[in-house]
Design a protein around this motif. Structure first.
Motif, PDB file in Angstrom:
ATOM      1  N   THR A   1      19.088  49.685  29.276  1.00 21.04           N
ATOM      2  CA  THR A   1      20.265  49.813  30.146  1.00 21.04           C
ATOM      3  C   THR A   1      20.096  48.966  31.400  1.00 21.04           C
ATOM      4  O   THR A   1      21.040  48.295  31.839  1.00 21.04           O
ATOM      5  N   GLN A   2      18.904  48.964  31.991  1.00 19.95           N
ATOM      6  CA  GLN A   2      18.669  48.199  33.213  1.00 19.95           C
ATOM      7  C   GLN A   2      18.612  46.696  32.935  1.00 19.95           C
ATOM      8  O   GLN A   2      19.081  45.894  33.744  1.00 19.95           O
ATOM      9  N   ILE A   3      18.066  46.329  31.787  1.00 20.01           N
ATOM     10  CA  ILE A   3      18.057  44.912  31.405  1.00 20.01           C
ATOM     11  C   ILE A   3      19.485  44.412  31.240  1.00 20.01           C
ATOM     12  O   ILE A   3      19.850  43.326  31.715  1.00 20.01           O
ATOM     13  N   ASP A   4      20.317  45.235  30.600  1.00 18.84           N
ATOM     14  CA  ASP A   4      21.715  44.845  30.390  1.00 18.84           C
ATOM     15  C   ASP A   4      22.463  44.751  31.714  1.00 18.84           C
ATOM     16  O   ASP A   4      23.232  43.797  31.943  1.00 18.84           O
ATOM     17  N   LEU A   5      22.255  45.730  32.601  1.00 12.93           N
ATOM     18  CA  LEU A   5      22.931  45.705  33.898  1.00 12.93           C
ATOM     19  C   LEU A   5      22.517  44.487  34.726  1.00 12.93           C
ATOM     20  O   LEU A   5      23.310  43.952  35.510  1.00 12.93           O
ATOM     21  N   SER A   6      21.289  44.057  34.551  1.00  8.17           N
ATOM     22  CA  SER A   6      20.790  42.899  35.303  1.00  8.17           C
ATOM     23  C   SER A   6      21.203  41.580  34.673  1.00  8.17           C
ATOM     24  O   SER A   6      20.874  40.516  35.204  1.00  8.17           O
ATOM     25  N   LYS A   7      21.909  41.639  33.541  1.00 11.95           N
ATOM     26  CA  LYS A   7      22.276  40.434  32.788  1.00 11.95           C
ATOM     27  C   LYS A   7      21.025  39.629  32.427  1.00 11.95           C
ATOM     28  O   LYS A   7      20.978  38.395  32.557  1.00 11.95           O
ATOM     29  N   ASN A   8      20.017  40.390  31.970  1.00  9.68           N
ATOM     30  CA  ASN A   8      18.750  39.850  31.483  1.00  9.68           C
ATOM     31  C   ASN A   8      17.880  39.218  32.581  1.00  9.68           C
ATOM     32  O   ASN A   8      16.922  38.503  32.266  1.00  9.68           O
ATOM     33  N   LEU A   9      18.183  39.529  33.839  1.00  9.05           N
ATOM     34  CA  LEU A   9      17.264  39.125  34.904  1.00  9.05           C
ATOM     35  C   LEU A   9      15.945  39.888  34.755  1.00  9.05           C
ATOM     36  O   LEU A   9      14.859  39.326  34.948  1.00  9.05           O
ATOM     37  N   LEU A  10      16.019  41.174  34.376  1.00  9.30           N
ATOM     38  CA  LEU A  10      14.835  41.957  34.056  1.00  9.30           C
ATOM     39  C   LEU A  10      14.392  41.602  32.649  1.00  9.30           C
ATOM     40  O   LEU A  10      15.220  41.415  31.742  1.00  9.30           O
ATOM     41  N   THR A  11      13.076  41.552  32.420  1.00 11.03           N
ATOM     42  CA  THR A  11      12.547  41.245  31.096  1.00 11.03           C
ATOM     43  C   THR A  11      11.683  42.399  30.595  1.00 11.03           C
ATOM     44  O   THR A  11      11.130  43.158  31.380  1.00 11.03           O
ATOM     45  N   GLN A  12      11.577  42.492  29.287  1.00  9.37           N
ATOM     46  CA  GLN A  12      10.932  43.627  28.634  1.00  9.37           C
ATOM     47  C   GLN A  12       9.414  43.525  28.685  1.00  9.37           C
ATOM     48  O   GLN A  12       8.831  42.426  28.748  1.00  9.37           O
ATOM     49  N   ASN A  13       8.763  44.677  28.644  1.00 13.32           N
ATOM     50  CA  ASN A  13       7.301  44.741  28.577  1.00 13.32           C
ATOM     51  C   ASN A  13       6.805  44.313  27.201  1.00 13.32           C
ATOM     52  O   ASN A  13       7.537  44.406  26.204  1.00 13.32           O
ATOM     53  N   PRO A  14       5.557  43.885  27.091  1.00 15.11           N
ATOM     54  CA  PRO A  14       5.011  43.429  25.806  1.00 15.11           C
ATOM     55  C   PRO A  14       5.046  44.524  24.750  1.00 15.11           C
ATOM     56  O   PRO A  14       4.817  45.707  25.055  1.00 15.11           O
ATOM     57  N   GLY A  15       5.339  44.145  23.531  1.00 14.17           N
ATOM     58  CA  GLY A  15       5.254  45.059  22.395  1.00 14.17           C
ATOM     59  C   GLY A  15       6.525  45.793  22.059  1.00 14.17           C
ATOM     60  O   GLY A  15       6.601  46.449  21.007  1.00 14.17           O
ATOM     61  N   TYR A  16       7.536  45.732  22.929  1.00 10.55           N
ATOM     62  CA  TYR A  16       8.775  46.465  22.684  1.00 10.55           C
ATOM     63  C   TYR A  16       9.869  45.532  22.166  1.00 10.55           C
ATOM     64  O   TYR A  16       9.915  44.363  22.516  1.00 10.55           O
TER      65      TYR A  16
END
Length: 509
Positions: free
Chosen positions: A494-509
């Motif tokens: 949800t936060q990645i989407d709200l940031s328009k992918n400015l936030l990036t995911q942790n390894p392994g997910y």
């Protein structure tokens, strides 16, 4: 505390606090302080209405209740999800058995809850800065900022342990619940930020408060949390020094009996370094409290319908205690069986497993007084939450001392904990440890942390910083855990989407 009416910093109404009103309350919580009799300037300050709004967030469901119990305790080898197999659904089961998915509602709640607290801290700091010398004394301004920087540092310490890379938000953000337009900082950058906040807090916080302000953070709390921050990073000398400042402060000791610490009578004692305040009455059963104990209360029928029955002690924790260790009985609440009648710390007959309750063990440390259950409610929303106990500080000191080669100091500190634990026990129970070599003493210190602090929120992060998480969790049956992925929660999608992918995911997910 016979009528269990306590002053709580946490009863402020958010709408008032953030509209700029300078008065503390517009309602009277349980017959205590009102706008007219709030004790300022005799002990309070002109910024307290803003400060208490941040303190109030500590009781938030999204900070110290559901996600907290799941991510801080159920993920560890000390605890299982509990209740029935399907209760809570896949979102909770994934916290117990891994992996937690990026769609996890509880991971997202922890994210938004902690950033909400951070924004309230920043709002209070901004207000204090904006009024300058026109309001209050310099001492009160610095002290108010110190309180908020402590809470902000504490919130970020939780976030960096939970998620690793998170946005650094050091300014007030208007009308948003999460910092979606701020990129992530590295974990190292966040740890530096936390250390700066806590060092500032140490400089300007008082060593203690008048009893009517129980729960306001102190110099000892800041040093204690800072010691934990250093320990998480293996900064042994800094951790040793910070913990030693708490030990030498004269504010805390191990005089409180272990059986008493977790009761209502044991709140805000010499054992308490940082404790979240809660209160309730027959007229106000929840509004000024926290649902923490209710989430873990025995799930049964009639008088034993005390909560959800989550966060139950595991077989692994049960097996960890030495024979005769009195701390085991105060930590693990055993259900009765058809042939064995077990009792609670209050002498109550326990319901029968599996006919009356779905679990053989429950968290004994959150069991409230039956007198209060019968007069207020069975939900136990008045139970304070112990975030940092003095025993934890002693054990952090011992661990840091041992890593620095100070084996005698380390062994002495651990034996202080064991001496308190065996008081009143039979001769020969919990004898002093005698190990002198660093590796053996390290094993004993880690073991002592587990049994002294069982079911108290640190075990998962201890395993991670020791590098033993995968071994321990697999041994406890949580074989889906992967060290390459599960030491951190996923960044909420949800936060990645709200940031328009400015936030990036942790390894392994």
């Amino acid at each position: 505390m016979s009528n269990y009416i306590k002053f709580t910093l946490l009863a402020a109404v958010s709408m008032i606090l953030w509209s700029g009103c300078s008065k503390f309350l517009d309602t009277q919580p349980q017959g205590e302080y009102t706008e007219d009799n709030y004790p300022y300037p005799a002990g309070g300050g002109p910024f307290d209405s803003y400060l208490f709004g941040a303190y109030n967030e500590l009781r938030s469901y999204n900070i110290h209740v559901d996600g907290f119990v799941n991510a801080f305790s159920i993920r560890s080898d000390d605890a299982d999800k509990g209740s029935t197999a399907s209760d809570g659904g896949a979102d909770v089961i994934s916290m117990d058995n891994f992996p937690v998915l990026p769609s996890s509602g509880r991971a997202n709640a922890l994210w938004t809850g902690h950033f909400g607290l951070i924004n309230k801290c920043n709002t209070a700091i901004s207000f204090i800065d904006s009024v300058g010398e026109s309001v209050g004394t310099e001492e009160l301004r610095l002290q108010g900022i110190a309180e908020m920087r402590f809470l902000r540092g504490y919130a970020y310490f939780n976030l960096v342990r939970l998620f690793g890379r998170v946005p650094k938000m050091d300014k007030k953000i208007e009308n948003v619940s999460s910092p979606v337009n701020i990129p992530q900082s590295t974990a190292a950058e966040i740890y530096t930020f936390i250390e700066e906040d806590l060092k500032y807090a140490i400089q300007y916080l008082p060593p203690s408060w008048d009893a009517k302000f129980n729960g306001r953070v102190t110099k000892g709390a800041a040093n204690g949390i800072l010691a934990k921050v250093y320990l998480q990073q293996h900064k042994w000398q800094q951790a040793y020094d910070a913990a030693n400042l708490v030990r030498n402060s004269g504010q805390y000791d191990l005089s409180v009996d272990y059986n008493k610490i977790f009761s209502e009578e044991g709140e805000n004692t010499k054992e308490s370094v940082f404790e979240i305040q809660a209160t309730a009455s027959p007229a106000v059963t929840q509004a000024n409290g926290i649902q923490y104990a209710s989430l873990q209360g025995v799930r049964g029928s009639n008088n034993w319908n005390l909560g959800w029955g989550w966060n139950t002690p595991s077989e692994s924790l049960e097996a960890a205690y030495e024979a005769g260790d009195p701390r085991k009985a105060r930590t693990i609440l055993y259900s009765s069986t058809s042939t064995v009648k077990n009792k609670s710390i209050f002498g109550e007959d326990m319901p029968i497993y599996p006919t009356d309750v779905p679990n053989p063990r429950y968290n004994h440390k959150v069991l409230s007084s039956p007198n209060l259950r019968n007069t207020i409610s069975r939900g136990s929303w008045w139970m304070n939450v112990r975030i940092l106990r003095y025993a934890d500080v002693v054990l952090m000191f011992a661990e840091a001392a041992n890593e620095l080669g100070k084996s005698e100091e380390a062994r002495t500190a651990v034996n202080e904990i064991r001496e308190r634990a065996r008081r009143g026990a039979a001769a020969g129970i919990l004898p002093d440890i005698t190990e002198t070599d660093q590796a053996s003493l390290r094993t004993r210190i880690r073991q002592e942390r587990r049994v002294e602090l069982g079911m108290e929120h640190d075990r998962f992060f201890d395993l991670v910083r020791w590098g033993t998480a995968q071994t321990a969790l697999h041994a406890a049956g949580k074989t889906n855990f992967q060290n390459s992925r599960d030491v951190l929660l996923p960044i909420p999608q949800t936060q990645i989407d709200l940031s328009k992918n400015l936030l990036t995911q942790n390894p392994g997910y």
